[in-house]
Design an enzyme around this catalytic site. Structure first.
Site, PDB file in Angstrom:
ATOM      1  N   ARG A   1      -3.402  18.306  17.427  1.00  0.00           N
ATOM      2  CA  ARG A   1      -2.292  17.760  16.617  1.00  0.00           C
ATOM      3  C   ARG A   1      -1.635  18.933  15.898  1.00  0.00           C
ATOM      4  NH1 ARG A   1      -3.105  15.698  11.385  1.00  0.00           N
ATOM      5  NH2 ARG A   1      -5.298  15.412  11.836  1.00  0.00           N
TER       6      ARG A   1
ATOM      7  N   ARG B   1     -14.253  13.523  13.761  1.00  0.00           N
ATOM      8  CA  ARG B   1     -12.850  13.625  13.362  1.00  0.00           C
ATOM      9  C   ARG B   1     -12.290  15.000  13.696  1.00  0.00           C
ATOM     10  NH1 ARG B   1     -12.552  10.229   8.660  1.00  0.00           N
ATOM     11  NH2 ARG B   1     -10.551  11.172   8.097  1.00  0.00           N
TER      12      ARG B   1
ATOM     13  N   HIS C   1       0.857  -1.189   0.000  1.00  0.00           N
ATOM     14  CA  HIS C   1       0.000   0.000   0.000  1.00  0.00           C
ATOM     15  C   HIS C   1       0.889   1.233   0.000  1.00  0.00           C
ATOM     16  CE1 HIS C   1       0.565   0.836   4.382  1.00  0.00           C
ATOM     17  NE2 HIS C   1       0.603  -0.472   4.476  1.00  0.00           N
TER      18      HIS C   1
ATOM     19  N   SER D   1      -6.419  18.456   5.145  1.00  0.00           N
ATOM     20  CA  SER D   1      -5.939  18.127   3.810  1.00  0.00           C
ATOM     21  C   SER D   1      -6.963  18.517   2.747  1.00  0.00           C
ATOM     22  CB  SER D   1      -5.624  16.632   3.711  1.00  0.00           C
ATOM     23  OG  SER D   1      -6.742  15.866   4.099  1.00  0.00           O
TER      24      SER D   1
ATOM     25  N   GLY E   1       1.789  -2.847  15.489  1.00  0.00           N
ATOM     26  CA  GLY E   1       0.996  -2.347  14.365  1.00  0.00           C
ATOM     27  C   GLY E   1      -0.191  -3.231  14.062  1.00  0.00           C
TER      28      GLY E   1
ATOM     29  N   ASN F   1      -6.138  23.619   9.702  1.00  0.00           N
ATOM     30  CA  ASN F   1      -5.509  23.086   8.497  1.00  0.00           C
ATOM     31  C   ASN F   1      -5.919  21.628   8.328  1.00  0.00           C
ATOM     32  OD1 ASN F   1      -3.899  22.192   6.431  1.00  0.00           O
ATOM     33  ND2 ASN F   1      -1.970  22.362   7.550  1.00  0.00           N
TER      34      ASN F   1
ATOM     35  N   GLY G   1       4.608   2.675  10.481  1.00  0.00           N
ATOM     36  CA  GLY G   1       3.229   3.160  10.576  1.00  0.00           C
ATOM     37  C   GLY G   1       2.810   3.578  11.968  1.00  0.00           C
TER      38      GLY G   1
ATOM     39  N   ASP H   1       4.718   3.226   4.684  1.00  0.00           N
ATOM     40  CA  ASP H   1       5.467   2.564   3.614  1.00  0.00           C
ATOM     41  C   ASP H   1       5.927   3.509   2.510  1.00  0.00           C
ATOM     42  OD1 ASP H   1       5.321   0.209   4.929  1.00  0.00           O
ATOM     43  OD2 ASP H   1       4.258  -0.896   3.372  1.00  0.00           O
TER      44      ASP H   1
END
Length: 611
Positions: free
Chosen positions: A525, A456, A11, A557, A185, A555, A309, A337
């Site tokens: 964050r 979120r 991925h 994405s 993970g 901010n 990750g 990755d």
């Protein structure tokens, strides 16, 4: 010397190019194909990197893949043998792909590279780095440290799931590893699956959900699922997991432990999922802190680098930072990755080729993670015109002034500037921005712009010189990989009634002077923005501060849920027209929603599979 690093076939495929040890360009394939977490060979990302370096494929000295397929195949075979006859269904699905393609990856890579240059015939240039060494290299070599402990934690590479390396100068040596199937993970991903989110993409949702719950299941996890030793080593109880032999992460025994089956993606979140999220987040933090404390004591080194990750869990990173067992921490911004492409290239340059390493005098060697494509003004105008956009070309001062005014008026602003970010976070070049003082901004952006779950959280971008006035943090956090709390005098006291609320009911209670970026536990964050790294974004936040007294912006994405971050000006315009973003700034082009052709508006979010 030019080295091309590649990650692919699992991925987040990506490519990166390094010239004499300096990272010239890096990008994920998803940004070009518009398929989130695209795992296919990164043809378009490679083409971009070659163009950015001004090199043909034939002029590349080494091409390095980020893991070793034979070792991974060995692990799969040994796992199937160890658990046989259980796991035959999984074995039957995996083997044809391996025997047809993955086992002969050198041949496959050569075939794919010839799609870029049909005359390319240099298999001797193809090299393979071990997965965790690629991760470790991606964290240490670009870091600002001459010497550091490098901790890599992820699902699994070839065999390793957790590794410790020591970096000194240009030397990087993996000291020890924890092997599959014991994995922090995979443990976290098992709970991602169980709470109804997608493995390898929904882990950050689990982290964001955790503050809405209580860690009621933490003891159950400690007693039944993980045996954590004082030195940070651990073992999982495989009786509760199905990822070794089956097609799911957990099994019926896991269901019994947590009072029912996994949540389906179409079911509403309940208090159980919130409490489970809080519990596994707490246990993960305990495991990571046990590891870092042990490593600090054992090595006596002051610096820590993180990759893999698990290093994208910014809540855990913030705990490690505040624990102060290491004086300094640096996290690779593309810790998953995708970052393996950077690490593979740097491993070859410094390790195989003996290339010297120069530690940056200030900052780090990731160039703010602004390593993707950029577009000059004439190209932007041509692309927007072709897309049917109505725009005004303005000078820098006007662009900043109008954008800051729009933000202060409570409008959502699409901000497409300079080079695209590498890694999962938008860092002010492909961002949707908003006013953090607005109590409604979080829900508006989530529901009307991002088309995603209301719980979120959003991140604050704050001027580096003012971060300590607003957050309990006074260090660089340029990559949005550290969580810290809002300072006490910026918080709002909750009433007794408000304090009694549970779960999602907490969401709409303003908790600070900047409620749109303050999570339900008063955390945020944080991205610190420096004039050295991103002068235009710094200037915009400064202009907003002049108008409002607040040196912070929301901010998030520049995309909708399920879509990769926008790459081109056309991508930005489509997202602008398919959402409730009111203003768009692409280079020096300024667009207002009300001036656009209404026939170009469409149901944009339906184009992408939900993540």
């Amino acid at each position: 010397m030019h080295v091309l690093g590649l990650s692919a076939f699992y991925h987040d495929s990506a490519a990166a190019i390094v010239a004499d040890g300096r990272i010239i360009a890096a990008a994920q394939e998803e940004r070009f194909t518009r398929k989130k977490h695209d795992s296919n060979f990164p043809l378009q990302a490679i083409s971009y990197c070659l163009k950015a370096a001004g090199r043909s494929l034939d002029e590349i000295d080494h091409i390095v893949f980020y893991d070793k397929p034979f070792l991974k195949f060995e692990r799969l075979l040994e796992t199937y043998m160890a658990f046989a006859p259980r796991g035959f269904a999984s074995f039957r699905m995996a083997m044809p792909i391996w025997l047809k393609e993955k086992l002969f990856q050198k041949s496959l890579l050569g075939k794919e590279l010839r799609k870029i240059d049909e005359k390319w015939k240099a298999p001797e240039k193809l090299l393979f780095a071990e997965h965790h060494l690629s991760h470790a290299a991606s964290a240490f070599y670009p870091s600002p440290f001459e010497e550091a402990v490098v901790l890599t934690m992820d699902g699994v590479g070839e065999w390793a799931t957790t590794s410790v390396a020591i970096g000194r100068g240009a030397e990087l040596t993996v000291e020890r590893e924890i092997h599959f199937p014991h994995s922090l993970g995979l443990l976290y991903s098992a709970f991602t699956y169980f709470t109804g989110f997608k493995v390898n993409s929904g882990e950050y949702k689990l982290m964001g959900l955790a503050p809405y719950g209580e860690p009621r299941y933490a003891k159950i996890i400690r007693d039944n699922l993980i045996d954590l030793k004082p030195d940070g080593s651990f073992r999982l109880n495989l009786d509760y997991f199905d990822y070794c032999t089956g097609l799911t992460m957990t099994n019926s025994r896991f269901d019994e432990l947590f009072g029912g089956p996994p949540r389906r993606a179409d079911q509403l979140l309940t208090q159980r999922e919130m409490d489970i999220a809080a519990s596994i987040q707490l246990v993960l933090e305990e495991a990571v802190l046990t590891l870092t404390r042990s490593l600090a004591k054992e090595t006596g080194l002051a610096n820590l680098c993180l990759a893999g990750g698990v290093a994208l869990n910014c809540v855990a990173n913030g705990k490690v930072l505040r624990d102060k067992t290491f004086a300094n921490i640096w996290v690779q911004p593309a810790a998953g990755d995708a970052g393996g492409a950077v690490g593979a290239a740097l491993t070859a340059y410094h390790g195989l080729c003996g290339g010297a390493r120069k530690v940056p005098a200030s900052g780090d060697a990731m160039a703010g993670a602004y390593l993707g494509p950029s577009y000059d003004q004439a190209d932007i105008e041509a692309r927007l015109s072709q897309a049917g956009a109505k725009f005004e070309v303005v000078d820098d001062v006007t662009l900043l002034s109008r954008s800051a005014d729009a933000l202060a008026d409570g409008k959502a602003v699409g901000w497409h500037q300079g080079r695209m970010e590498f890694g999962p976070r938008a860092l002010g070049n492909r961002s949707i921005l908003g006013d953090p003082r607005s109590p409604k901004m979080q829900s508006v952006l989530n529901l009307k712009v991002k088309f995603r779950e209301s719980f979120r959280p959003f991140a604050p971008s704050v001027l580096r010189e003012h971060v300590a006035e607003w957050f309990e943090l006074d260090t660089d956090s340029p990559y949005m990989l550290m969580v810290a709390d809002v300072v006490q005098d910026r918080r709002k006291t909750m009433s007794e009634e408000e304090q009694k609320l549970f779960g999602i009911d907490k969401l709409n209670i303003p908790r600070s002077d900047i409620p749109a970026v303050t999570h339900v536990d008063y955390s945020a964050r944080i991205q610190t923005v420096s004039a050295d790294t991103n002068p235009r974004y710094h200037a915009l936040i400064s202009a907003f501060k002049e108008r409002t007294g607040c040196p912070v912006l929301v901010n998030t994405s520049f995309n909708v849920r399920g879509e990769p971050l926008v790459c081109t000006p056309e991508d930005a315009f489509r997202c602008f027209m398919g959402t409730d973003i009111e203003v768009l700034a692409v280079g020096n082009c300024y667009l207002r929603k009300e001036e656009q052709d209404p026939s170009l508006k469409r149901s944009y979010e339906d184009q992408f599979e939900l993540d």
